[in-house]
Design an enzyme around this catalytic site. Structure first.
Site, PDB file in Angstrom:
ATOM      1  N   GLU A   1       0.839  -1.210   0.000  1.00 50.02           N
ATOM      2  CA  GLU A   1       0.000   0.000   0.000  1.00 50.02           C
ATOM      3  C   GLU A   1       0.873   1.259   0.000  1.00 50.02           C
ATOM      4  O   GLU A   1       0.620   2.214  -0.736  1.00 50.02           O
ATOM      5  CB  GLU A   1      -0.919   0.000   1.229  1.00 50.02           C
ATOM      6  CG  GLU A   1      -1.818   1.233   1.290  1.00 50.02           C
ATOM      7  CD  GLU A   1      -2.738   1.255   2.503  1.00 50.02           C
ATOM      8  OE1 GLU A   1      -2.952   0.193   3.120  1.00 50.02           O
ATOM      9  OE2 GLU A   1      -3.242   2.348   2.824  1.00 50.02           O
ATOM     10  N   ARG A   2       1.922   1.242   0.813  1.00 45.68           N
ATOM     11  CA  ARG A   2       2.791   2.429   0.899  1.00 45.68           C
ATOM     12  C   ARG A   2       3.594   2.627  -0.380  1.00 45.68           C
ATOM     13  O   ARG A   2       3.845   3.756  -0.800  1.00 45.68           O
ATOM     14  CB  ARG A   2       3.709   2.298   2.122  1.00 45.68           C
ATOM     15  CG  ARG A   2       2.938   2.484   3.402  1.00 45.68           C
ATOM     16  CD  ARG A   2       3.715   2.135   4.642  1.00 45.68           C
ATOM     17  NE  ARG A   2       2.857   2.336   5.808  1.00 45.68           N
ATOM     18  CZ  ARG A   2       3.077   1.820   7.005  1.00 45.68           C
ATOM     19  NH1 ARG A   2       4.143   1.078   7.224  1.00 45.68           N
ATOM     20  NH2 ARG A   2       2.242   2.048   7.998  1.00 45.68           N
TER      21      ARG A   2
ATOM     22  N   GLN B   1      13.334  34.021 -14.200  1.00 44.91           N
ATOM     23  CA  GLN B   1      14.145  33.001 -13.532  1.00 44.91           C
ATOM     24  C   GLN B   1      13.448  32.454 -12.278  1.00 44.91           C
ATOM     25  O   GLN B   1      13.593  31.274 -11.941  1.00 44.91           O
ATOM     26  CB  GLN B   1      15.506  33.597 -13.159  1.00 44.91           C
ATOM     27  CG  GLN B   1      16.540  32.547 -12.863  1.00 44.91           C
ATOM     28  CD  GLN B   1      17.895  33.165 -12.572  1.00 44.91           C
ATOM     29  OE1 GLN B   1      18.078  33.821 -11.549  1.00 44.91           O
ATOM     30  NE2 GLN B   1      18.829  32.986 -13.469  1.00 44.91           N
TER      31      GLN B   1
ATOM     32  N   HIS C   1       0.638  29.122 -11.354  1.00 43.43           N
ATOM     33  CA  HIS C   1      -0.627  29.496 -11.995  1.00 43.43           C
ATOM     34  C   HIS C   1      -1.225  30.778 -11.423  1.00 43.43           C
ATOM     35  O   HIS C   1      -2.300  31.208 -11.874  1.00 43.43           O
ATOM     36  CB  HIS C   1      -1.647  28.358 -11.869  1.00 43.43           C
ATOM     37  CG  HIS C   1      -1.431  27.258 -12.861  1.00 43.43           C
ATOM     38  ND1 HIS C   1      -0.383  26.380 -12.776  1.00 43.43           N
ATOM     39  CD2 HIS C   1      -2.123  26.912 -13.975  1.00 43.43           C
ATOM     40  CE1 HIS C   1      -0.442  25.527 -13.779  1.00 43.43           C
ATOM     41  NE2 HIS C   1      -1.477  25.825 -14.528  1.00 43.43           N
TER      42      HIS C   1
ATOM     43  N   GLY D   1      -3.333  33.458  -9.673  1.00 40.78           N
ATOM     44  CA  GLY D   1      -4.723  33.452  -9.200  1.00 40.78           C
ATOM     45  C   GLY D   1      -5.505  32.253  -9.701  1.00 40.78           C
ATOM     46  O   GLY D   1      -6.343  31.692  -8.975  1.00 40.78           O
TER      47      GLY D   1
END
Ligand SMILES: Cc1cc2nc3c(=O)[nH]c(=O)nc-3n(C[C@H](O)[C@H](O)[C@H](O)COP(=O)(O)OP(=O)(O)OC[C@H]3O[C@@H](n4cnc5c(N)ncnc54)[C@H](O)[C@@H]3O)c2cc1C
Length: 234
Positions: A97-98, A134, A193, A195
């Site tokens: 699972e991990r 940059q 991204h 806003g």
């Protein structure tokens, strides 16, 4: 003879809609973790109820329920595996699972990197694509570097697992690193991204919320560090 189960468990993925559950219950109180057994219980068995559905930060496509058991009577045949071996059965499953969570974190981070990279090339500000600043391009450089590190190590651990090496420590390391890394990548992708990252019009807000489960589910970051530290005799 029958077993009678009492107790409750919070945070069960798909617990509000499942037809069957695998329950870990104490069958010998004196033996601690060596006194736990697993049972398969069907919805509708008297005394077994979903007591509530939990509202969450993310992962909204998957419900999370709290289950309660009040004098739930199940036949001897409901025992899964061996009596009092439940903890060891759970631990064996946890490794996989991990590892799945680490692999998922790497692929989610890769997807977010690609979305952010494309946006950085398209979005114009002050007369140029933001990726030419940059501050933005170095964020993407850091994201790519961390993803490659996460991928290389997680694939290495997957190889150990496939070879039957039971890499308990390495799986804890992979989950710890990859899930934290995916949170950092989601945060930076959202930042790139601007806003729109904070809006629901782009997939970043959801990805940011969903990534946050990684360091908690399947054993927290703190527990991963415990496993790693103990493996060195600490
Ligand atoms: C969306 C979601 C789905 C889940 N699905 C399932 C599921 O299907 N089945 C299931 O069994 N569980 C499920 N869980 C439970 C999940 O595995 C646990 O929430 C997680 O392991 C943390 O346990 P806890 O919530 O009891 O936190 P706690 O144990 O109360 O921990 C609280 C804080 O204390 C820290 N802490 C606790 N013990 C130690 C320690 N020994 N050393 C250092 N720090 C410690 C933790 O790291 C954490 O920061 C789910 C959880 C969520 C949020």
């Amino acid at each position: 003879s029958d077993w009678v189960i009492n107790g409750s468990k919070t945070f069960i993925t798909n617990g509000a809609r499942c037809d069957w559950v695998v329950v870990a219950a104490k069958t010998d109180r004196e033996k601690g973790y060596a006194g736990i057994s697993q049972f398969i219980i069907e919805r509708g068995t008297p005394g077994f109820e979903t007591s509530r559905k939990i509202r969450k930060l993310g992962w909204k496509a998957s419900d999370t329920g709290e289950l309660s058991f009040t004098d739930v009577r199940v036949p001897a045949g409901a025992l899964l595996g061996e009596e009092n071996r439940g903890f060891f059965q759970i631990m064996a499953n946890f490794v996989w699972e991990r590892l799945i969570m680490a692999l998922g974190a790497v692929s989610n981070a890769q997807m977010l990197f690609e979305i952010a990279l494309q946006y950085a090339k398209e979005r114009q500000a002050f007369g140029q694509p933001i990726g030419k600043f940059q501050a933005i391009s170095h964020m993407l450089a850091d994201m790519a570097t961390e993803i490659e590190l996460g991928r290389a190590f997680t694939y290495h651990v997957l190889r150990l697992y496939v070879e039957g090496k039971e890499p308990v420590r390495e799986v804890a390391m992979a989950k710890l690193y990859a899930c934290d890394m995916a949170c950092r990548v989601a945060d930076r992708a959202l930042q790139i991204h601007g806003g729109y990252g904070y809006s629901e019009e782009f997939p970043l807000a959801r990805a940011y919320r969903d990534a946050r489960l990684g360091p908690i589910g399947g054993g927290t970051d703190q527990i991963m560090r415990e496993i790693i530290a103990r493996s060195y005799g600490l």
